[in-house]
Design an enzyme around this catalytic site. Structure first.
Site, PDB file in Angstrom:
ATOM      1  N   PHE A 173       0.807  -1.195   0.082  1.00 38.81           N
ATOM      2  CA  PHE A 173      -0.016   0.065  -0.071  1.00 38.81           C
ATOM      3  C   PHE A 173       0.922   1.397  -0.117  1.00 38.81           C
ATOM      4  O   PHE A 173       0.379   2.295  -0.335  1.00 38.81           O
ATOM      5  CB  PHE A 173      -0.913   0.045   1.176  1.00 38.81           C
ATOM      6  CG  PHE A 173       0.113   0.569   2.631  1.00 38.81           C
ATOM      7  CD1 PHE A 173       0.023   1.845   2.881  1.00 38.81           C
ATOM      8  CD2 PHE A 173       0.190  -0.574   3.487  1.00 38.81           C
ATOM      9  CE1 PHE A 173       0.559   2.293   3.961  1.00 38.81           C
ATOM     10  CE2 PHE A 173       0.959   0.014   4.640  1.00 38.81           C
ATOM     11  CZ  PHE A 173       1.224   1.467   4.945  1.00 38.81           C
TER      12      PHE A 173
ATOM     13  N   LYS B  52      -0.917  -7.100  -9.243  1.00 35.85           N
ATOM     14  CA  LYS B  52      -1.967  -7.175  -8.194  1.00 35.85           C
ATOM     15  C   LYS B  52      -1.453  -6.224  -6.910  1.00 35.85           C
ATOM     16  O   LYS B  52      -0.678  -6.451  -6.175  1.00 35.85           O
ATOM     17  CB  LYS B  52      -1.975  -8.854  -7.540  1.00 35.85           C
ATOM     18  CG  LYS B  52      -3.181  -8.966  -7.039  1.00 35.85           C
ATOM     19  CD  LYS B  52      -3.970  -8.207  -5.672  1.00 35.85           C
ATOM     20  CE  LYS B  52      -3.094  -8.456  -4.455  1.00 35.85           C
ATOM     21  NZ  LYS B  52      -3.377  -7.214  -3.450  1.00 35.85           N
TER      22      LYS B  52
ATOM     23  N   GLU C  91      -5.016  -3.694  -2.263  1.00 30.94           N
ATOM     24  CA  GLU C  91      -6.453  -3.449  -2.158  1.00 30.94           C
ATOM     25  C   GLU C  91      -6.638  -2.176  -1.252  1.00 30.94           C
ATOM     26  O   GLU C  91      -7.672  -1.776  -1.192  1.00 30.94           O
ATOM     27  CB  GLU C  91      -7.020  -4.842  -1.534  1.00 30.94           C
ATOM     28  CG  GLU C  91      -6.708  -5.213  -0.172  1.00 30.94           C
ATOM     29  CD  GLU C  91      -5.675  -5.850   0.190  1.00 30.94           C
ATOM     30  OE1 GLU C  91      -4.676  -5.889  -0.732  1.00 30.94           O
ATOM     31  OE2 GLU C  91      -5.755  -7.099   0.696  1.00 30.94           O
ATOM     32  N   ARG C  92      -5.706  -1.635  -0.735  1.00 31.68           N
ATOM     33  CA  ARG C  92      -6.215  -0.647   0.283  1.00 31.68           C
ATOM     34  C   ARG C  92      -5.999   0.710  -0.638  1.00 31.68           C
ATOM     35  O   ARG C  92      -6.796   1.692  -0.043  1.00 31.68           O
ATOM     36  CB  ARG C  92      -5.229  -0.486   1.300  1.00 31.68           C
ATOM     37  CG  ARG C  92      -5.021  -1.591   2.266  1.00 31.68           C
ATOM     38  CD  ARG C  92      -4.152  -1.671   3.635  1.00 31.68           C
ATOM     39  NE  ARG C  92      -3.525  -2.659   4.043  1.00 31.68           N
ATOM     40  CZ  ARG C  92      -2.591  -2.807   4.551  1.00 31.68           C
ATOM     41  NH1 ARG C  92      -2.033  -1.773   5.295  1.00 31.68           N
ATOM     42  NH2 ARG C  92      -1.967  -3.898   4.851  1.00 31.68           N
TER      43      ARG C  92
ATOM     44  N   SER D 241       5.297  -6.901   3.296  1.00 30.94           N
ATOM     45  CA  SER D 241       5.904  -7.210   4.612  1.00 30.94           C
ATOM     46  C   SER D 241       6.590  -8.728   4.634  1.00 30.94           C
ATOM     47  O   SER D 241       6.211  -9.363   3.811  1.00 30.94           O
ATOM     48  CB  SER D 241       4.797  -7.373   5.738  1.00 30.94           C
ATOM     49  OG  SER D 241       3.868  -8.419   5.267  1.00 30.94           O
TER      50      SER D 241
ATOM     51  N   CYS E 112       9.624   1.710   3.683  1.00 28.18           N
ATOM     52  CA  CYS E 112      10.402   0.864   4.200  1.00 28.18           C
ATOM     53  C   CYS E 112      11.822   1.200   4.197  1.00 28.18           C
ATOM     54  O   CYS E 112      12.620   0.503   4.586  1.00 28.18           O
ATOM     55  CB  CYS E 112      10.290  -0.493   3.034  1.00 28.18           C
ATOM     56  SG  CYS E 112      11.097   0.054   1.363  1.00 28.18           S
TER      57      CYS E 112
ATOM     58  N   GLU F 138       9.191  -4.028  13.310  1.00 30.85           N
ATOM     59  CA  GLU F 138       8.908  -2.868  12.152  1.00 30.85           C
ATOM     60  C   GLU F 138       7.386  -2.244  12.849  1.00 30.85           C
ATOM     61  O   GLU F 138       6.514  -2.703  12.596  1.00 30.85           O
ATOM     62  CB  GLU F 138       8.679  -3.636  10.620  1.00 30.85           C
ATOM     63  CG  GLU F 138       8.637  -2.273   9.541  1.00 30.85           C
ATOM     64  CD  GLU F 138       8.256  -2.774   8.432  1.00 30.85           C
ATOM     65  OE1 GLU F 138       7.708  -4.034   8.165  1.00 30.85           O
ATOM     66  OE2 GLU F 138       8.874  -2.332   7.301  1.00 30.85           O
TER      67      GLU F 138
HETATM   68  P1  NAD Z   1       1.448  -6.808   3.003  1.00 27.62           P
HETATM   69  O1  NAD Z   1       2.572  -7.574   3.073  1.00 27.62           O
HETATM   70  O2  NAD Z   1       0.374  -6.828   4.059  1.00 27.62           O
HETATM   71  O3  NAD Z   1       0.516  -6.659   1.521  1.00 27.62           O
HETATM   72  C1  NAD Z   1       1.698  -6.823   0.681  1.00 27.62           C
HETATM   73  C2  NAD Z   1       0.616  -7.563  -0.658  1.00 27.62           C
HETATM   74  O4  NAD Z   1       0.570  -8.827  -0.142  1.00 27.62           O
HETATM   75  C3  NAD Z   1      -0.576  -6.847  -0.860  1.00 27.62           C
HETATM   76  O5  NAD Z   1      -0.912  -6.763  -2.475  1.00 27.62           O
HETATM   77  C4  NAD Z   1      -1.513  -7.764  -0.134  1.00 27.62           C
HETATM   78  O6  NAD Z   1      -2.804  -7.647  -1.064  1.00 27.62           O
HETATM   79  C5  NAD Z   1      -0.811  -8.877  -0.378  1.00 27.62           C
HETATM   80  N1  NAD Z   1      -1.045 -10.154   0.765  1.00 27.62           N
HETATM   81  C6  NAD Z   1      -1.243  -9.758   2.079  1.00 27.62           C
HETATM   82  N2  NAD Z   1      -1.417 -10.881   2.785  1.00 27.62           N
HETATM   83  C7  NAD Z   1      -1.458 -11.757   2.034  1.00 27.62           C
HETATM   84  C8  NAD Z   1      -1.563 -13.178   2.307  1.00 27.62           C
HETATM   85  N3  NAD Z   1      -1.900 -13.555   3.441  1.00 27.62           N
HETATM   86  N4  NAD Z   1      -1.562 -14.041   1.213  1.00 27.62           N
HETATM   87  C9  NAD Z   1      -1.143 -13.623   0.111  1.00 27.62           C
HETATM   88  N5  NAD Z   1      -0.971 -12.042  -0.377  1.00 27.62           N
HETATM   89  C10 NAD Z   1      -1.204 -11.346   0.790  1.00 27.62           C
HETATM   90  O7  NAD Z   1       2.248  -5.422   2.997  1.00 27.62           O
HETATM   91  P2  NAD Z   1       1.527  -3.708   3.231  1.00 27.62           P
HETATM   92  O8  NAD Z   1       1.111  -3.595   4.667  1.00 27.62           O
HETATM   93  O9  NAD Z   1       0.883  -3.426   2.043  1.00 27.62           O
HETATM   94  O10 NAD Z   1       3.024  -2.830   3.011  1.00 27.62           O
HETATM   95  C11 NAD Z   1       3.878  -2.752   4.021  1.00 27.62           C
HETATM   96  C12 NAD Z   1       4.841  -3.488   4.124  1.00 27.62           C
HETATM   97  O11 NAD Z   1       5.677  -3.588   2.771  1.00 27.62           O
HETATM   98  C13 NAD Z   1       6.200  -3.268   5.245  1.00 27.62           C
HETATM   99  O12 NAD Z   1       6.520  -4.203   5.656  1.00 27.62           O
HETATM  100  C14 NAD Z   1       7.117  -2.451   4.416  1.00 27.62           C
HETATM  101  O13 NAD Z   1       8.541  -2.545   4.714  1.00 27.62           O
HETATM  102  C15 NAD Z   1       7.123  -3.455   3.024  1.00 27.62           C
HETATM  103  N6  NAD Z   1       7.749  -2.646   1.838  1.00 27.62           N
HETATM  104  C16 NAD Z   1       8.824  -3.247   1.633  1.00 27.62           C
HETATM  105  C17 NAD Z   1       9.565  -2.647   0.735  1.00 27.62           C
HETATM  106  C18 NAD Z   1      10.895  -2.836   0.212  1.00 27.62           C
HETATM  107  O14 NAD Z   1      11.179  -2.648  -1.014  1.00 27.62           O
HETATM  108  N7  NAD Z   1      11.747  -3.908   0.905  1.00 27.62           N
HETATM  109  C19 NAD Z   1       9.138  -1.403  -0.087  1.00 27.62           C
HETATM  110  C20 NAD Z   1       7.626  -1.096   0.349  1.00 27.62           C
HETATM  111  C21 NAD Z   1       7.181  -1.628   1.311  1.00 27.62           C
END
Ligand code: NAD
Length: 501
Positions: free
Chosen positions: A151, A175, A178-179, A228, A283, A385
C-alpha cells in the site's frame, strides 16, 4: 447495497468487473469509505493470465525499440496526469501531495530507464570460439510475469516492476494493494493510451485468493513481490515450490548511526524527514537513531525536539501539512499500541503523539510524531517494524557497538551513518551487513539505473528490484553456438569432449 463507486480490474485492455467479494477503500484523513474495490476470484485471475498469454507471442516479437517507445510515451502521459494521480494517492494512502509527487517522479524515472531496454537486451557475442564456430548469449522474455505490491507506494512500486518486465517483451499481471488501488489502475489505463497492446499489462485487484492463483498457475513464470516479511517469505516459498522465479522484498528496521563528529544540525534535519515523512510508512524510513556517545544523543534529541515542535500534522490535501494520517484504522491502532508497549517496556517517551487531534478531521487516522529515548535492543519497539511516526534513540559508546547492533538485527534493508570522518564512513560502508547504505544520506534509495534491495530478511531471492537487475530478472539467458563450415570441409568423428586445447 453500497452506492460507492467501485474499482475493478483491467483485463485484455478493458476495465472489467470480476469476483463477488468487495472491500471498502477508506480516505484515511476522514475515516470514511469512499470507494469499494472488487476482489478478484480465481476465475478472474485466470482470465487475466489467459489474456496475457495470448498477447505474448506478438509482443515478444515486437522490436525492442518499439516497445521502448511505449515507455517514452508513458513518461509524457504520467507527467501530464501527475496532479490527478497524486490526488488519488493522497485520497487513499493519506500521504501529503508533495510526497505523492516525489513517489510518482521516482516511478517515472523507472519508466524512463525501461525505455533504454534495447541497450540492456543487446546480449554477448564471441566469434571463432572454435573452427568456424561463433557463440552468443541473448536474453529472452519469460512469458507471463506478475507483481504483487504494497500500500505504501501505490504508484512507484508497481512502476519498479511492470515497465521493465514488458519492455523486455513479457506480459504482466499486477495485483496492487487493495487498500489504495485507484492510482495504480489509472496508470495502467495511461499505459494503454501510450500504446501498450491490450493484454500486455493486466491489473487484478484482490487479496489472498488472487495472489494464490498467481503463485500456483503454471503459465506464470516469475513473481515480483514487495510487502511485509511474513508475506514475502510465503510468496517466495510458494512461488519457488511451483517452479517460478521469485524476488520477494520484505520489511525493514533501518538504523541511522550518528557519530560524535557529525554535523548534528544536518543530521537532525535529515532524520526528521526520514523518520516522519510519509508518516513513517516507508520501507527505507529511519525508525532508530543509534547515537555514539551520550553527548551526541543529547544533542540529537535536543535538535529533534525543536524540529518536531514545528511539525504540522494534517490532511495530505493541505499544502501546509508536513505529515498526513496512517493508512487504515487497524494500522493506526497497531502503531499506537507500539507506543503504549514502548512505555510499558521502559523506554523514555519524550514526545507523545497519541493525543493529536486535527480539527475537522476527528475521524481521521492521525497520530502525531513520537520520540523515544533509551530504546534497548531487547524491546519490542526496537525489534519489530512499526511502520509509523515513531523514532527511537539507542545510546551506544562506539561505532563498533552500533554496527554490531545493526548486524544482529533480522532486517538489513537500509542504514546510514552521519559523520565527517572518511575512515569511519569507509569502514561502515565496507563492513555493514545491509543492502543499501547512506553516508550523510538518510534515505539511500538507489536511483532508477541502480537496483534496489535489502539483505537478510528484507529480501528473499537473488536479484534486486528495478535497474540492471530487473532486466536480468525478467529475461532468461539463452546461449547459442553455431558452426558454418566452408563448403566441402568435413569434420571427422570425435568422441572426446570438445575443447580449445
Ligand atoms: P503486506 O505484506 O500486508 O501486503 C503486500 C501485498 O501482499 C498486498 O498486495 C496484499 O494484498 C498481499 N497480501 C497480504 N496478505 C497476503 C496473504 N496472506 N497472502 C497473499 N497475499 C497477501 O504489506 P503492506 O502492509 O501493503 O505494505 C507494508 C510492508 O511492505 C512493510 O512491511 C514494508 O516494509 C514493506 N515494503 C517493503 C519494501 C521493500 O522494498 N523492501 C518497499 C515497500 C514496502
Amino acid at each position: 447495497m453500497s452506492t460507492l463507486p467501485t474499482v475493478g480490474h483491467l483485463i485484455g485492455g478493458k476495465l472489467t468487473q470480476g469476483g463477488t467479494r468487495q472491500a471498502d477503500v477508506f480516505n484515511p484523513a476522514t475515516g470514511q469509505a469512499e470507494k469499494r474495490v472488487l476482489l478478484a476470484d480465481k476465475a478472474t485471475v485466470e482470465q487475466a493470465i489467459a489474456n496475457a498469454q495470448a498477447a505474448f507471442p506478438a509482443w515478444r516479437n515486437t522490436p525492442p525499440l518499439k516497445r521502448a517507445r511505449v515507455m517514452g510515451n508513458l513518461k509524457v502521459l504520467l507527467e501530464a496526469h501527475a496532479d490527478q494521480i497524486c490526488a488519488m494517492i493522497t485520497a487513499e494512502h493519506g500521504k501529503v501531495m508533495s510526497d505523492a509527487m516525489g513517489e510518482l517522479q521516482r516511478g517515472i524515472e523507472n519508466v524512463e530507464y525501461a525505455s533504454y531496454v534495447p541497450e540492456l537486451l543487446k546480449g554477448e557475442h564471441s566469434k571463432n570460439v572454435g573452427p568456424a564456430i561463433d557463440s552468443w548469449s541473448e536474453f529472452q522474455a519469460l512469458g507471463v510475469t506478475a507483481g504483487i505490491t504494497p500500500f505504501n507506494f501505490p504508484a512507484m512500486v508497481p512502476l519498479w516492476m511492470w515497465p521493465m518486465a514488458v519492455a523486455c517483451g513479457n506480459c504482466f499481471i499486477l495485483k496492487p494493494s487493495e487498500r489504495d488501488p485507484s492510482s495504480t489502475l489509472r496508470i495502467a489505463e495511461l499505459a494503454l493510451e501510450a500504446g501498450l497492446p491490450p493484454g500486455v499489462l493486466n491489473v487484478v485487484n484482490g487479496d489472498k485468493e488472487a495472489v494464490d492463483t498467481l503463485l500456483t498457475h503454471p503459465l506464470v513464470k516469475a513473481i515480483s513481490f514487495v510487502g511485509s516479511t511474513p508475506i514475502a517469505e510465503y510468496i517466495y516459498a510458494t512461488g519457488c515450490a511451483h517452479g517460478k522465479r521469485v524476488q520477494a522484498l520484505g520489511g525493514a528496521k533501518n538504523h541511522a548511526v550518528v557519530m560524535p563528529d557529525a554535523d548534528v544540525a544536518n543530521a537532525v534535519n535529515a532524520l526528521m524527514g526520514a523518520a516522519y515523512g510519509s508518516c513513517g510508512e516507508r520501507c527505507m524510513a529511519i525508525p532508530l537513531v543509534v547515537a555514539v556517545g551520550d553527548e551526541t544523543a543529547d544533542a540529537v534529541i535536543a535538535g529533534l525536539k525543536i524540529e518536531i515542535a514545528k511539525m504540522k500534522v494534517g490532511p495530505g490535501t493541505d499544502a501546509t501539512s508536513d505529515m498526513g494520517p496512517l493508512v487504515t484504522k487497524p494500522h493506526f491502532e497497531k502503531v499506537r499500541g507500539y507506543v503504549d508497549q514502548g512505555v510499558a517496556e521502559g523506554a523514555t517517551l519524550l514526545v507523545d503523539g497519541r493525543g493529536v487531534k486535527v480539527e475537522g478531521h476527528e475521524e481521521g487516522y492521525f497520530l502525531g510524531p513520537c520520540l523515544f529515548d533509551n530504546v534497548k535492543p531487547g524491546m519490542t519497539i526496537y525489534q519489530e517494524e512499526i511502520f509509523g511516526p515513531v523514532l527511537g534513540v539507542v545510546r551506544v559508546k562506539t561505532l563498533q557497538e552500533a554496527m554490531d547492533l545493526i548486524d544482529a538485527h533480522e532486517y538489513g534493508n537500509g542504514t546510514c551513518i552521519f559523520t565527517r570522518d572518511g575512515e569511519a564512513a569507509r569502514y561502515f560502508t565496507d563492513n555493514i551487513q545491509v543492502g543499501m547504505v547512506g553516508v550523510n544520506v538518510p534515505l539511500p534509495v538507489p536511483v532508477a539505473y541502480h537496483s534496489f534491495g535489502g539483505w537478510k530478511r528484507s529480501l528473499f531471492g537473488d536479484l534486486h528490484a528495478y535497474g540492471p537487475d530487473a532486466a536480468r530478472f525478467y529475461t532468461k539467458r539463452k546461449t547459442i553456438t553455431q558452426r558454418w563450415p566452408s563448403a566441402g570441409v568435413r569434420e571427422g568423428t570425435m568422441f572426446s569432449f570438445p575443447s580449445s586445447k
